[in-house]
Scaffold this motif. Structure first.
Motif, short mmCIF file in Angstrom:
data_model
loop_
_atom_site.label_atom_id
_atom_site.label_comp_id
_atom_site.label_asym_id
_atom_site.label_seq_id
_atom_site.Cartn_x
_atom_site.Cartn_y
_atom_site.Cartn_z
N VAL A 105 0.77 -1.17 0.16
CA VAL A 105 0.01 -0.05 0.03
C VAL A 105 0.81 1.23 -0.11
O VAL A 105 0.69 2.37 -0.72
CB VAL A 105 -0.85 0.12 1.27
CG1 VAL A 105 -1.78 1.25 1.43
CG2 VAL A 105 -1.97 -1.20 1.36
N ASP A 106 2.04 1.27 0.76
CA ASP A 106 2.96 2.34 0.70
C ASP A 106 3.45 2.66 -0.47
O ASP A 106 3.54 3.68 -0.90
CB ASP A 106 3.96 2.06 2.00
CG ASP A 106 3.46 2.29 3.39
OD1 ASP A 106 2.32 3.03 3.38
OD2 ASP A 106 3.98 1.76 4.23
N GLN A 107 3.67 1.63 -0.97
CA GLN A 107 4.27 1.66 -2.51
C GLN A 107 3.79 2.28 -3.51
O GLN A 107 4.38 3.43 -4.16
CB GLN A 107 4.89 0.33 -2.93
CG GLN A 107 5.46 0.26 -4.42
CD GLN A 107 5.70 -1.21 -4.89
OE1 GLN A 107 5.46 -2.15 -4.21
NE2 GLN A 107 6.43 -1.28 -6.16
N VAL A 108 2.45 1.88 -3.58
CA VAL A 108 1.37 2.72 -4.66
C VAL A 108 1.18 4.45 -4.11
O VAL A 108 1.26 4.90 -5.09
CB VAL A 108 0.14 1.73 -5.01
CG1 VAL A 108 -0.79 1.98 -3.70
CG2 VAL A 108 -0.43 2.39 -5.90
N LEU A 109 1.14 4.36 -2.89
CA LEU A 109 0.92 5.73 -2.42
C LEU A 109 2.20 6.54 -2.62
O LEU A 109 2.00 7.81 -3.04
CB LEU A 109 0.51 5.76 -0.82
CG LEU A 109 0.50 6.83 -0.20
CD1 LEU A 109 -0.74 7.87 -0.92
CD2 LEU A 109 0.06 7.09 1.25
N ASP A 110 3.39 6.08 -2.50
CA ASP A 110 4.53 6.82 -2.80
C ASP A 110 4.62 7.17 -4.46
O ASP A 110 4.93 8.07 -4.48
CB ASP A 110 5.98 5.79 -2.52
CG ASP A 110 6.06 5.67 -1.13
OD1 ASP A 110 5.67 6.57 -0.41
OD2 ASP A 110 7.00 4.86 -0.81
N TYR A 111 4.09 6.32 -5.19
CA TYR A 111 4.12 6.69 -6.72
C TYR A 111 2.99 8.06 -6.81
O TYR A 111 3.48 8.90 -7.55
CB TYR A 111 3.50 5.70 -7.27
CG TYR A 111 4.34 4.34 -7.39
CD1 TYR A 111 5.79 4.21 -7.25
CD2 TYR A 111 3.77 3.02 -7.87
CE1 TYR A 111 6.68 3.19 -7.22
CE2 TYR A 111 4.67 1.93 -7.90
CZ TYR A 111 6.05 2.16 -7.63
OH TYR A 111 6.93 1.00 -7.60
N ALA A 112 1.84 7.87 -6.24
CA ALA A 112 0.97 8.86 -6.20
C ALA A 112 1.50 10.24 -5.79
O ALA A 112 1.39 11.30 -6.39
CB ALA A 112 -0.12 8.58 -5.74
N LEU A 113 2.14 10.25 -4.48
CA LEU A 113 2.68 11.25 -4.11
C LEU A 113 3.87 11.93 -4.89
O LEU A 113 4.17 13.23 -4.86
CB LEU A 113 3.31 10.92 -2.58
CG LEU A 113 2.20 10.72 -1.66
CD1 LEU A 113 2.90 10.22 -0.25
CD2 LEU A 113 1.39 11.91 -1.29
N ASP A 114 4.67 10.96 -5.52
CA ASP A 114 5.65 11.33 -6.22
C ASP A 114 5.12 12.30 -7.34
O ASP A 114 5.83 13.43 -7.79
CB ASP A 114 6.61 10.28 -6.79
CG ASP A 114 8.14 10.84 -7.24
OD1 ASP A 114 8.76 10.91 -6.16
OD2 ASP A 114 8.32 11.05 -8.43
N LEU A 115 4.14 11.58 -8.14
CA LEU A 115 3.49 12.48 -9.18
C LEU A 115 2.98 13.91 -8.69
O LEU A 115 3.02 14.89 -9.23
CB LEU A 115 2.66 11.53 -9.92
CG LEU A 115 2.91 10.29 -10.55
CD1 LEU A 115 1.75 9.65 -11.01
CD2 LEU A 115 3.88 10.70 -11.66
N ASN A 116 2.43 13.85 -7.66
CA ASN A 116 1.77 14.98 -7.09
C ASN A 116 2.82 16.30 -6.83
O ASN A 116 2.62 17.24 -7.21
CB ASN A 116 1.01 14.67 -5.76
CG ASN A 116 0.35 16.06 -5.25
OD1 ASN A 116 -0.60 16.63 -5.80
ND2 ASN A 116 0.82 16.46 -4.04
N ASN A 117 3.72 15.55 -6.22
CA ASN A 117 4.82 16.49 -5.77
C ASN A 117 5.68 16.91 -6.81
O ASN A 117 6.26 18.26 -6.90
CB ASN A 117 5.69 16.20 -4.59
CG ASN A 117 4.94 16.04 -3.48
OD1 ASN A 117 3.99 16.76 -3.07
ND2 ASN A 117 5.23 14.84 -2.64
#
Length: 712
Positions: A105-117
């Protein structure tokens, strides 16, 4: 189908549906660089089949599907990205898995945060991260914003059967989103990696241009690297010896520049080191070297394991260790070559202890040595004392009457080469934090006195007060081989991607500049800095801030003494402890994220976290417009340092610099906790704890409050 170097496959929904599964798999395999394992190939086969079924239900114009989209900062790829009706879906597949794991779950959230930031065309867009454990029976039932100011949804979890319903639910929740830029796949990508992430990416043959923010008016790392490499090439062409001094604000990427120069010079675009072109990155910072080496070794080991290549973690560490070394090992290797005892105060090679190389002479094999945190090189007094007793870093060689400082010896070591050599000194202003650290003036003195024929390339910022006490011009006026270049100064903090002015704010706070309040107003919305007197509130604030695998931790100075009443312990010395603190997952009690063990300036210099808590003890106190400095006697009381002796003045400077280091470790935000102290009285009318009186802390708290910091 469109072609992009940023992914292994991309196309419109219509193109994807009209193409055979075998053809899509062939494209992915053809674009993949490296050996493809059976596990990866089989996963792609299943993902393509699943997505064929899903996409057939969404025949929407101007929609895209992307496989294996590159995330340079994380050194990974997103399994599948869907650009659908103005929404960005990040899909991470765990093929064959029944269970939902927190790490996934953390892995896919990291991807989303990376795109957002960091991904320009993803900013202000709805981003929906979805974990697909294909054999899982359940599915999330609510599309819920994360509660932050961005538009990243909380991660959704599902099996194959529930994926269509989740995508539909998200589309119904946000029915009026603006179209996504058609050039999304090649969007400007402006990440600011941690030094650990950056090192991993560099050693996978990315460039600094790939992994740092890259907007023409803001990037300084690229031109600094280019300038340094040009000096190296000139030195080789002309058979010269040269030294470069690179300066930068805290977090500006000095270490990143050093690592990149080491990789570019050693490999020069190939997969193997180029013969007789080597460069070595050297640091006296034990925790930094240990953490970088361990992170790279773990990464290398896991990649080899996934490709069924036989390599132990020890092998990986040995490979990494060729390019990243402790400065003491490099120095001690040269010490074994000298005549001992030293005669007439002059260093000389002992031909019976060293073999002469045709080009290197008696020097080391590398032409280029990169010294990180060069201002921390030891004074003559400290190095001579160390060698007189036989050392403490594994070197038991005793050298009585050693004649020069560490800086002079390191230049001498490179000077033994008979062809050419270049030294790159990475210099932090106001970063000396240990007794016996000479500062940058010692390097310049060594050049003037012993190596006046070396070419000197220097940042004009070295003339500022925080470098060599502002005496650089005076020291260099006798040297005719000096070239100043602004390309050797890194002006912008990369560490704090939300607040480029953080270093200016910290400097203003520590020097009582009234402009501190104005700078805080500029940065507080994007880079929160909050104030509290309660460690429980500080912990709560940190836990609410971090998402995915973001890291948080508590920081204190090494002079701090009264932290135990706040349920804080000091991280024990030893590089292995720093490795655990920085690298272990959040379910490991040794991890910084547990907020139990606090690291000191010694353990975190050169490294960083996403969010930090600085626990401000009574060792440095604000009092009527100035700082007062104290040391704890270990039992009953604090003793003030008055600065009457030169040694005490030096210690006071180190204490101020310690707070400077700790205040610039956070990438995204920090909380400063100034305790209330203990105001309780005994029945006899005496203070319960004379070492934690409220008056020790109140002045500091009120001063930080006056700067405008928000209280929690």
């Amino acid at each position: 189908m469109n072609k992009s170097s940023r992914c292994l496959y991309n196309g419109s929904f219509e193109e994807f549906l009209n193409e055979t599964e075998e053809s899509i798999l062939g494209t992915i395999c053809q674009n993949y660089h490296g050996d493809i394992g059976t596990t990866s190939r089989n996963a792609w086969v299943d993902e393509i089949s699943i997505m064929k079924n899903i996409i057939s239900e969404f025949r929407v114009p101007n929609s895209q599907i992307i496989f294996e989209y590159d995330i340079p900062r994380l050194g990974k790829r997103i399994d599948v990205v869907l650009l659908l009706k103005g929404i960005i879906f990040c899909l991470e597949f765990k093929v064959g898995e029944k269970h939902i794991l927190e790490a996934d779950v953390d892995q896919v959230l990291d991807y989303a945060l990376d795109l957002n930031n960091f991904h320009k065309y993803s900013q202000n867009k709805v981003i929906v991260p979805i974990l697909v454990a294909t054999k899982h029976n359940g599915a999330s039932s609510v599309i819920q914003p994360s509660g932050y100011t961005d538009r990243v949804m909380n991660p959704l979890m599902t099996g194959t059967e529930g994926l269509y319903s989740l995508i539909s639910m998200a589309l119904n929740s946000f029915p009026k989103e603006e179209a996504i830029n058609e050039k999304w796949i090649n969007s400007p990508y402006a990440p600011t990696p941690t030094i650990i992430e950056a090192a991993r990416s560099l050693y996978e043959n990315h460039s600094v241009e790939d992994i740092t923010r890259h907007e023409a008016d803001k990037v300084y790392t690229d031109r600094t690297i280019a300038y340094v490499l040009d000096v190296i090439h000139k030195s080789k062409a002309k058979g010269e010896k040269s030294i470069c001094f690179v300066t930068g604000v805290p977090g500006a990427g000095k270490t990143l520049v050093g690592l990149d120069v080491a990789v570019k010079q050693t490999y020069q675009g190939g997969d193997s080191p180029v013969d007789d072109e080597g460069a070595v990155y050297l640091s006296g910072n034990g925790p930094l070297v240990a953490v970088l080496t361990e992170a790279l070794a773990r990464d290398n080991y896991e990649k080899c394991k996934a490709l069924n290549k036989k390599k132990t973690k020890t092998d990986s560490k040995r490979e990494v260790g060729k390019s990243i070394q402790m400065i003491h090992r490099y120095r001690d290797n040269m010490l074994h070559k000298i005549k001992n005892p030293v005669e007439n105060g002059k260093l000389e090679i002992d031909p019976e202890k060293a073999e002469r190389n045709d080009t290197a002479g008696f020097g080391e094999v590398e032409h280029v040595a990169i010294f990180d945190e060069a201002q921390r090189a030891w004074t003559h007094e400290r190095l001579a004392a160390y060698l007189k007793r036989g050392g403490t870093y594994g070197n038991k060689l005793k050298v009585p009457n050693f004649p020069v400082s560490e800086a002079a010896f390191l230049i001498w070591s490179l000077d033994q080469r008979e062809d050419w050599a270049t030294i790159i000194c990475l210099v932090g202003g106001g970063q000396e934090i240990n007794t016996g650290e000479a500062g940058i003036s010692e390097w310049i003195n060594a050049i003037n006195e012993h190596f006046p024929y070396w070419k000197v390339y220097i940042s004009p910022m070295l003339t500022e007060p925080e470098y060599a006490e502002g005496k650089v011009n005076e020291l260099l006026e006798v040297n005719n081989n000096v070239t100043f270049s602004e390309d050797l100064h890194l002006k912008v903090s990369l560490r704090s991607y939300r607040a480029e002015k953080l270093s200016a704010f910290v400097h203003s706070v520590l020097t009582f500049n009234p402009n501190a309040k104005n700078i805080y107003e500029e940065i507080k919305d994007n880079y929160p800095i909050v104030l509290t007197r309660d460690m429980d509130k500080a912990r709560e604030w940190l836990h609410k801030k971090v998402r995915g695998t973001e890291r948080t931790g508590v920081l204190v100075t090494k002079e701090a003494a009264r932290f135990k009443p706040l349920a804080i312990h000091i991280l024990e010395t030893g590089d292995e402890n720093a490795v655990h603190w920085f690298l272990e997952d959040k379910d490991d009690t040794r991890s910084s994220n547990y907020l139990e063990d606090a690291a000191t300036e010694i353990q975190v210099q050169g490294l960083e976290l996403d969010y930090t808590c600085l626990l401000w003890d009574a060792d440095m106190r604000y009092d009527n417009g100035k700082w007062r400095y104290y040391r704890f006697n270990g039992s009953t009381k604090w003793i003030e340092r008055t600065g009457k002796s030169e040694k005490e003045q030096e210690q006071m400077k180190y204490m101020l610099n310690a707070y400077r280091v700790l205040l610039t470790r956070a990438r995204a935000g920090m909380v400063i906790c100034v305790p209330k102290g203990n105001s309780n009285m005994t029945p006899s009318g005496f203070y319960e704890d004379n070492t934690r009186l409220p008056e020790f802390y109140d002045g500091t708290y009120e001063y930080l409050k006056s700067v405008g910091l928000m209280e929690i």
